[in-house]
Design a protein around this motif. Sequence first.
Motif, PDB file in Angstrom:
ATOM      1  N   SER A  24       0.814  -1.214   0.000  1.00 33.13           N
ATOM      2  CA  SER A  24       0.000   0.000   0.000  1.00 33.13           C
ATOM      3  C   SER A  24       0.847   1.263   0.000  1.00 33.13           C
ATOM      4  O   SER A  24       0.366   2.349  -0.232  1.00 33.13           O
ATOM      5  N   ARG A  25       2.130   1.088   0.318  1.00 31.91           N
ATOM      6  CA  ARG A  25       3.000   2.256   0.379  1.00 31.91           C
ATOM      7  C   ARG A  25       3.276   2.741  -1.036  1.00 31.91           C
ATOM      8  O   ARG A  25       3.631   1.971  -1.917  1.00 31.91           O
ATOM      9  N   PRO A  26       3.140   4.045  -1.280  1.00 32.59           N
ATOM     10  CA  PRO A  26       3.341   4.529  -2.652  1.00 32.59           C
ATOM     11  C   PRO A  26       4.776   4.315  -3.114  1.00 32.59           C
ATOM     12  O   PRO A  26       5.698   4.331  -2.302  1.00 32.59           O
ATOM     13  N   VAL A  27       4.942   4.099  -4.410  1.00 33.01           N
ATOM     14  CA  VAL A  27       6.291   4.103  -4.975  1.00 33.01           C
ATOM     15  C   VAL A  27       6.450   5.387  -5.782  1.00 33.01           C
ATOM     16  O   VAL A  27       5.510   5.854  -6.409  1.00 33.01           O
ATOM     17  N   TYR A  28       7.637   5.932  -5.738  1.00 32.66           N
ATOM     18  CA  TYR A  28       7.871   7.219  -6.389  1.00 32.66           C
ATOM     19  C   TYR A  28       8.864   7.025  -7.528  1.00 32.66           C
ATOM     20  O   TYR A  28       9.937   6.450  -7.333  1.00 32.66           O
ATOM     21  N   GLU A  33       8.119  10.803   3.101  1.00 30.68           N
ATOM     22  CA  GLU A  33       6.797  10.343   2.692  1.00 30.68           C
ATOM     23  C   GLU A  33       5.670  11.262   3.195  1.00 30.68           C
ATOM     24  O   GLU A  33       4.741  11.577   2.461  1.00 30.68           O
ATOM     25  N   GLY A  34       5.798  11.673   4.446  1.00 32.79           N
ATOM     26  CA  GLY A  34       4.763  12.534   5.021  1.00 32.79           C
ATOM     27  C   GLY A  34       4.673  13.853   4.271  1.00 32.79           C
ATOM     28  O   GLY A  34       3.587  14.361   3.994  1.00 32.79           O
ATOM     29  N   PHE A  35       5.825  14.400   3.924  1.00 32.47           N
ATOM     30  CA  PHE A  35       5.861  15.660   3.196  1.00 32.47           C
ATOM     31  C   PHE A  35       5.264  15.491   1.797  1.00 32.47           C
ATOM     32  O   PHE A  35       4.415  16.277   1.373  1.00 32.47           O
ATOM     33  N   ILE A  36       5.696  14.449   1.101  1.00 32.69           N
ATOM     34  CA  ILE A  36       5.165  14.200  -0.245  1.00 32.69           C
ATOM     35  C   ILE A  36       3.650  14.071  -0.176  1.00 32.69           C
ATOM     36  O   ILE A  36       2.912  14.698  -0.934  1.00 32.69           O
ATOM     37  N   ASN A  89      -2.831  13.063  -8.805  1.00 37.45           N
ATOM     38  CA  ASN A  89      -1.674  12.478  -8.141  1.00 37.45           C
ATOM     39  C   ASN A  89      -0.643  12.006  -9.166  1.00 37.45           C
ATOM     40  O   ASN A  89       0.551  12.290  -9.067  1.00 37.45           O
ATOM     41  N   ALA A  90      -1.134  11.303 -10.213  1.00 37.64           N
ATOM     42  CA  ALA A  90      -0.231  10.702 -11.193  1.00 37.64           C
ATOM     43  C   ALA A  90       0.559  11.739 -11.984  1.00 37.64           C
ATOM     44  O   ALA A  90       1.599  11.426 -12.557  1.00 37.64           O
ATOM     45  N   SER A  91       0.076  12.978 -12.030  1.00 40.42           N
ATOM     46  CA  SER A  91       0.796  13.959 -12.846  1.00 40.42           C
ATOM     47  C   SER A  91       1.844  14.721 -12.033  1.00 40.42           C
ATOM     48  O   SER A  91       2.524  15.590 -12.557  1.00 40.42           O
ATOM     49  N   ILE A  92       1.976  14.394 -10.756  1.00 40.77           N
ATOM     50  CA  ILE A  92       2.998  15.038  -9.924  1.00 40.77           C
ATOM     51  C   ILE A  92       4.274  14.194  -9.972  1.00 40.77           C
ATOM     52  O   ILE A  92       4.232  12.977  -9.843  1.00 40.77           O
ATOM     53  N   ILE A  93       5.400  14.846 -10.180  1.00 37.83           N
ATOM     54  CA  ILE A  93       6.679  14.134 -10.223  1.00 37.83           C
ATOM     55  C   ILE A  93       7.248  14.090  -8.811  1.00 37.83           C
ATOM     56  O   ILE A  93       7.387  15.127  -8.161  1.00 37.83           O
ATOM     57  N   LYS A  94       7.542  12.885  -8.336  1.00 35.07           N
ATOM     58  CA  LYS A  94       7.888  12.738  -6.919  1.00 35.07           C
ATOM     59  C   LYS A  94       9.186  11.960  -6.733  1.00 35.07           C
ATOM     60  O   LYS A  94       9.496  11.074  -7.517  1.00 35.07           O
ATOM     61  N   GLU A  95       9.913  12.327  -5.709  1.00 36.59           N
ATOM     62  CA  GLU A  95      11.056  11.491  -5.330  1.00 36.59           C
ATOM     63  C   GLU A  95      11.142  11.419  -3.821  1.00 36.59           C
ATOM     64  O   GLU A  95      11.104  12.429  -3.131  1.00 36.59           O
ATOM     65  N   PHE A  96      11.263  10.206  -3.342  1.00 37.47           N
ATOM     66  CA  PHE A  96      11.384   9.993  -1.908  1.00 37.47           C
ATOM     67  C   PHE A  96      12.836  10.163  -1.488  1.00 37.47           C
ATOM     68  O   PHE A  96      13.730   9.564  -2.054  1.00 37.47           O
TER      69      PHE A  96
END
Lengths: 194, 319
Positions: free
Chosen positions: A5-9, A102-105, A119-126
């Motif tokens: 359930s944890r998101p992958v970035y 993760e909390g910040f993202i 959500n899908a259009s945001i570019i994310k890095e953990f």
Amino acid sequence: MAIKSRPVYAGFNVDITAQQHVLALEGQGADALLEKLAGGHPMLERAEILYVATGSDHDAALRALGAANYWLAPTAEALRDRLSEILAHATMCTRLYVAGTEGFIGSIVQLAADFGIANASIIKEFRGSQQRRVQCVHCKGFNDNVTISPFQCVHCDLHLFVRDHFSVRLNAFQGVCINAETPDIIPPSVEMYR
Amino acid sequence: MIHPEIIVRVTDIAVVAESIKQFTFERVDGGSMPVFAPGAHIVVSMDDQGKLRRNPYSLMSSPSDSTSYQISVLRVVESRGGSAFMHEHVDVGDTMTISHPIDLFPLHATAKRHVLIAGGIGITPFLPMMEVLNESGQVFELHYSMRSRRRGAFLSELERRYGSRVSAEVDDEGGRLDTRKLLIDQPLGTHIYVCAPLPMIDLVFGVARELGWAEENLHREVFLAPPAGTPFYTNLAKSGTTVYVAEHQSLLESIEAAGIDVPYLCRGGACGQCETTVIDFDGQLMHHDIFLTDDENVSGTKIMPCVSRFVGASLTVEL
Ligand code: FES
């Protein structure tokens, strides 16, 4: 162990088509950008960087990138306020990036949703600590930066076991009382998420 | 039966613009029509001199009207038969078979603003969409491109109803949609919906992507007409039979005519639902869909029978 359930970035990849780049960086999240843009990048001319240090020190390096706009936010809260102002006037030609814990993202994803950004259009890095944001299922209070399990809820003092399920809606893991049947016994805490 | 059907009577036919007729259907059994979401389409079955045709048409009636459905059909000059059949052989009082509504072009609830872009007959799904958006107080605008005002079905009514939220770009008056200008300033949370011929969709999506729009905010509806072509035979491995695909028939229609159900949704080469495995062929697969990737096309292992054809000695598919 991977938590389903944890998101992958996917990580920072510059969307060169965007007319405006808005970057929200927390702590070591700054490295995601600095490593990517080591030799400079044309996107910086159209970039607005918001950074909250939370213990790290990337201010000088980020400033040196020479982005169109750069702001060192005193707190994550202040960063989110500024981000809201920016998004309120942004167009569809804007790309949002977020890097940090993760909390910040999760908090940025939630904020962006209010502006209709998928959500899908945001570019994310953990980047940074694996610490968890945990909601106490008993008092519903949120506990930030949890690194051990069990831990004591800051709101209701119960000793909580941290479950391995991440709720995207709440942007949190769940903490469940570990000694409800045996309130006198408090199991020792173990550091689990650095 | 994987596609439940409704038997309807044609209760009204009206000419709504040059070469465009509007058809009203009511249930023969007097019951109410299934509820549909704006943007949904139905598939109309036609018995054209013993040949089965099935064409998709967007529902354009009010979603709150449960007594009837309406569609509009443009008579295509190069029609392989479907639109010509609707225009020339369907009369008030006729009985026809339609599918349940199929929802491939929904409105997005999280949108802050909806920009609707219609090309010609592509206006139809936007009629129920605008009604629902208007009633729920959501922000929208319509850009309607047409060859001439005579071909611009429903334009004056839409202008009357929605005022400045409707703008028309009329080819023969020199009007042209300035896509770049339209897309460059749209606020965050805007979604675009395009229902138009493929080149217009490609143009709008191309400009949006160039400007950095997120894929999640781009929506399109297109029904490619199955092209005519040289007749061919196809072996159906599982069914153990062979079908003949006539010049003006699609592979999907000829398989259905043999009594074999194939899953479909759009019947226009876009949704991917009818994807069929090619077991063996000696000749050339003529891919006309916009679903399979170039790599898949080259691999020759898949075909979309709703629009694609075959030229050569033999073709065997898995059905
Ligand atoms: S039915 Fe949609 S691609 Fe064939």
